[in-house]
Design a protein around this motif. Structure first.
Motif, short mmCIF file in Angstrom:
data_model
loop_
_atom_site.label_atom_id
_atom_site.label_comp_id
_atom_site.label_asym_id
_atom_site.label_seq_id
_atom_site.Cartn_x
_atom_site.Cartn_y
_atom_site.Cartn_z
N GLY A 163 0.83 -1.22 0.00
CA GLY A 163 0.00 0.00 0.00
C GLY A 163 0.85 1.26 0.00
N TRP A 164 2.08 1.14 -0.56
CA TRP A 164 2.99 2.27 -0.56
C TRP A 164 3.06 2.92 -1.96
CZ3 TRP A 164 8.05 0.01 2.10
CH2 TRP A 164 7.74 -0.30 3.44
N THR A 165 3.44 4.21 -1.95
CA THR A 165 3.67 4.91 -3.22
C THR A 165 5.13 4.69 -3.65
OG1 THR A 165 4.52 6.89 -2.15
CG2 THR A 165 2.10 6.76 -2.48
N GLU A 166 5.46 5.16 -4.81
CA GLU A 166 6.86 5.08 -5.27
C GLU A 166 7.78 5.79 -4.30
OE1 GLU A 166 7.55 6.99 -9.01
OE2 GLU A 166 9.68 6.44 -9.04
N ASP A 167 7.38 6.98 -3.85
CA ASP A 167 8.23 7.74 -2.91
C ASP A 167 8.38 6.99 -1.58
OD1 ASP A 167 7.27 11.12 -3.93
OD2 ASP A 167 8.87 9.79 -4.63
N ASP A 168 7.29 6.34 -1.17
CA ASP A 168 7.35 5.58 0.11
C ASP A 168 8.43 4.49 0.03
OD1 ASP A 168 5.12 6.97 0.96
OD2 ASP A 168 3.70 5.37 0.43
N SER A 169 8.70 4.01 -1.19
CA SER A 169 9.60 2.85 -1.35
C SER A 169 11.03 3.26 -1.70
CB SER A 169 9.07 1.93 -2.46
OG SER A 169 9.38 2.50 -3.74
N PHE A 170 11.32 4.56 -1.63
CA PHE A 170 12.63 5.06 -2.09
C PHE A 170 13.79 4.36 -1.36
CE2 PHE A 170 15.29 7.95 -4.30
CZ PHE A 170 16.33 8.30 -3.45
N GLY A 171 13.55 4.01 -0.10
CA GLY A 171 14.63 3.40 0.70
C GLY A 171 14.83 1.92 0.46
N ILE A 172 13.94 1.32 -0.35
CA ILE A 172 14.05 -0.14 -0.58
C ILE A 172 15.16 -0.39 -1.61
CG2 ILE A 172 12.91 -2.19 -1.49
CD1 ILE A 172 10.25 -1.04 -0.60
N ASP A 173 16.10 -1.25 -1.22
CA ASP A 173 17.17 -1.63 -2.15
C ASP A 173 17.10 -3.14 -2.32
OD1 ASP A 173 20.82 -1.77 -1.86
OD2 ASP A 173 19.47 -2.04 -3.58
N ILE A 174 16.54 -3.60 -3.42
CA ILE A 174 16.38 -5.05 -3.65
C ILE A 174 17.73 -5.60 -4.08
CG2 ILE A 174 15.19 -6.82 -5.02
CD1 ILE A 174 13.29 -5.34 -3.14
N LYS A 175 18.39 -6.33 -3.21
CA LYS A 175 19.75 -6.83 -3.49
C LYS A 175 19.71 -7.93 -4.57
CE LYS A 175 21.81 -4.58 -0.03
NZ LYS A 175 22.50 -3.33 -0.35
N ASN A 176 20.84 -8.10 -5.23
CA ASN A 176 20.97 -9.17 -6.23
C ASN A 176 20.65 -10.53 -5.60
OD1 ASN A 176 23.56 -7.19 -7.33
ND2 ASN A 176 22.03 -7.89 -8.79
N ALA A 177 19.84 -11.31 -6.30
CA ALA A 177 19.48 -12.69 -5.90
C ALA A 177 18.70 -12.76 -4.60
CB ALA A 177 20.74 -13.57 -5.83
N SER A 178 18.18 -11.62 -4.15
CA SER A 178 17.36 -11.64 -2.91
C SER A 178 15.92 -12.06 -3.24
CB SER A 178 17.35 -10.25 -2.27
OG SER A 178 16.67 -9.33 -3.11
N MET A 179 15.21 -12.47 -2.17
CA MET A 179 13.85 -13.02 -2.33
C MET A 179 12.82 -12.09 -1.69
SD MET A 179 14.90 -16.92 -1.28
CE MET A 179 16.17 -16.36 -0.14
N THR A 180 11.78 -11.81 -2.46
CA THR A 180 10.65 -11.02 -1.96
C THR A 180 9.41 -11.87 -2.17
OG1 THR A 180 11.70 -8.88 -2.43
CG2 THR A 180 9.29 -8.92 -2.33
N VAL A 181 8.78 -12.29 -1.07
CA VAL A 181 7.68 -13.25 -1.19
C VAL A 181 6.35 -12.54 -0.98
CG1 VAL A 181 6.69 -15.41 -0.32
CG2 VAL A 181 9.18 -15.11 -0.39
N ILE A 182 5.45 -12.75 -1.92
CA ILE A 182 4.13 -12.10 -1.88
C ILE A 182 3.04 -13.16 -1.93
CG2 ILE A 182 2.53 -10.63 -3.20
CD1 ILE A 182 4.98 -8.96 -4.05
N ASP A 183 2.09 -13.05 -0.97
CA ASP A 183 0.88 -13.90 -0.99
C ASP A 183 -0.24 -13.01 -1.51
OD1 ASP A 183 -0.80 -16.10 1.39
OD2 ASP A 183 -1.47 -15.24 -0.52
N SER A 184 -0.56 -13.15 -2.77
CA SER A 184 -1.52 -12.21 -3.38
C SER A 184 -2.96 -12.53 -2.96
CB SER A 184 -1.42 -12.27 -4.91
OG SER A 184 -1.72 -13.56 -5.37
N ASP A 185 -3.19 -13.76 -2.51
CA ASP A 185 -4.55 -14.07 -2.02
C ASP A 185 -4.84 -13.31 -0.73
OD1 ASP A 185 -3.87 -17.40 -3.08
OD2 ASP A 185 -5.17 -15.94 -4.07
N LYS A 186 -3.79 -13.14 0.08
CA LYS A 186 -3.97 -12.42 1.36
C LYS A 186 -3.48 -10.97 1.28
CE LYS A 186 -3.65 -16.61 4.21
NZ LYS A 186 -2.76 -17.41 5.10
N ASN A 187 -3.06 -10.57 0.07
CA ASN A 187 -2.51 -9.20 -0.12
C ASN A 187 -1.40 -8.91 0.88
OD1 ASN A 187 -3.95 -8.11 -2.34
ND2 ASN A 187 -5.78 -7.98 -1.07
N LYS A 188 -0.47 -9.85 1.02
CA LYS A 188 0.58 -9.68 2.02
C LYS A 188 1.98 -9.85 1.41
CE LYS A 188 0.49 -11.20 6.31
NZ LYS A 188 0.38 -12.15 7.46
#
Ligand SMILES: O=C(O)[C@H](O)COP(=O)(O)O
Length: 199
Positions: free
Chosen positions: A156-181
Motif C-alpha cells: 500500500g505504498w507509493t513510489e516515494d514511500d519505497s525510495f529506501g528499498i534496495d532489492i539486493k541481487n538474488a534476494s527473495m521477496t515473497v508475496i501472498d496475493s490471495d492475502k494481499n501480504k
C-alpha cells in the motif's frame, strides 16, 4: 493469484559498472552473480512449486536457469517481468539521473516523465498481469524496479514511500496475493515459516 517468490537476478557485469541497465540485454552474470544465484537456490531447495518464470533478459534468465537446475524445474520466460524501460537513462551512469544529494539511489517519479521512463503504475500493472496468468506457487525471476514496485503495491505504498528499498541481487521477496501480504522483502535467507508455505 497465489504465492510468488520474486527473485532479483544475481550481480551482472553492468551492475558493477554503476551503469543503469533498464531493458538492455548486454549483460550476463558475473562469477559473484552466479554464486549468489546458487546460494539462493540452496535456500529454496525442497520447495514444491508450479514453475519458474523469468524475465527474458540474459542476467535474469541465467539466474533462473541456475535455480531451475538445483530445483529440477524448467524455466519459462515472460516479457512482463522485464526491467523498467529507462527511456534516455538506459545504459547511462546512474548518477546522471539520480538526486545529487542521494547518489546511487533510485530515479524518482519527477524525472521519469522527463527522460521517457516507464510509468510506475504501468510497471505494476504488467507484473500483476503476469501473476494473473500464473495461478499457484511460482518463482518469478525479475529485476530491481519491478520487484520494488509490486512489493510497494501490496504494502500500500507509493513510489516515494519505497525510495529506501534496495532489492539486493538474488534476494527473495515473497508475496501472498490471495492475502494481499508481503511476507518478506529482499531477504537473502528464507524464513523457515515462509518456506513451509511452499511444501
Ligand atoms: O540498472 C537498472 O536498471 C536498475 O537499477 C537495476 O536493474 P537490474 O535489477 O536489472 O540490475
Amino acid at each position: 493469484m497465489g504465492k510468488y517468490i520474486f527473485i532479483r537476478h544475481g550481480e551482472s557485469n553492468i551492475n558493477v559498472l554503476g551503469v543503469l541497465s533498464g531493458d538492455s540485454d548486454v549483460s550476463g552474470l558475473t562469477e559473484k552473480g552466479m554464486a549468489q544465484a546458487r546460494r539462493t537456490a540452496e535456500q529454496l531447495s525442497g520447495i514444491k512449486i508450479d514453475g519458474i518464470i523469468s524475465s527474458p533478459l540474459k542476467r535474469a534468465f541465467e539466474t533462473a536457469k541456475i535455480i531451475g537446475e538445483v530445483l529440477n524445474i524448467d524455466v519459462k520466460t515472460d516479457e512482463r517481468l522485464i526491467e523498467v524501460n529507462l527511456g534516455r537513462a538506459k545504459e547511462k551512469k546512474i548518477n546522471e539521473f539520480t538526486n545529487p544529494l542521494y547518489p546511487n539511489s533510485h530515479i524518482t517519479g519527477s524525472i521519469r516523465n522527463l527522460i521517457g521512463m516507464e510509468d510506475w503504475d504501468d510497471m505494476i500493472s504488467r507484473v500483476k498481469s503476469a501473476m494473473d496468468s500464473f495461478n499457484g506457487k511460482y518463482i518469478f525471476v525479475s529485476h530491481s524496479d519491478p520487484i520494488r514496485a509490486i512489493a510497494s503495491y501490496y504494502l500500500g505504498w507509493t513510489e516515494d514511500d519505497s525510495f529506501g528499498i534496495d532489492i539486493k541481487n538474488a534476494s527473495m521477496t515473497v508475496i501472498d496475493s490471495d492475502k494481499n501480504k508481503v511476507l518478506c522483502l529482499g531477504a537473502i535467507n528464507l524464513d523457515p515459516e515462509i518456506k513451509k508455505l511452499f511444501y
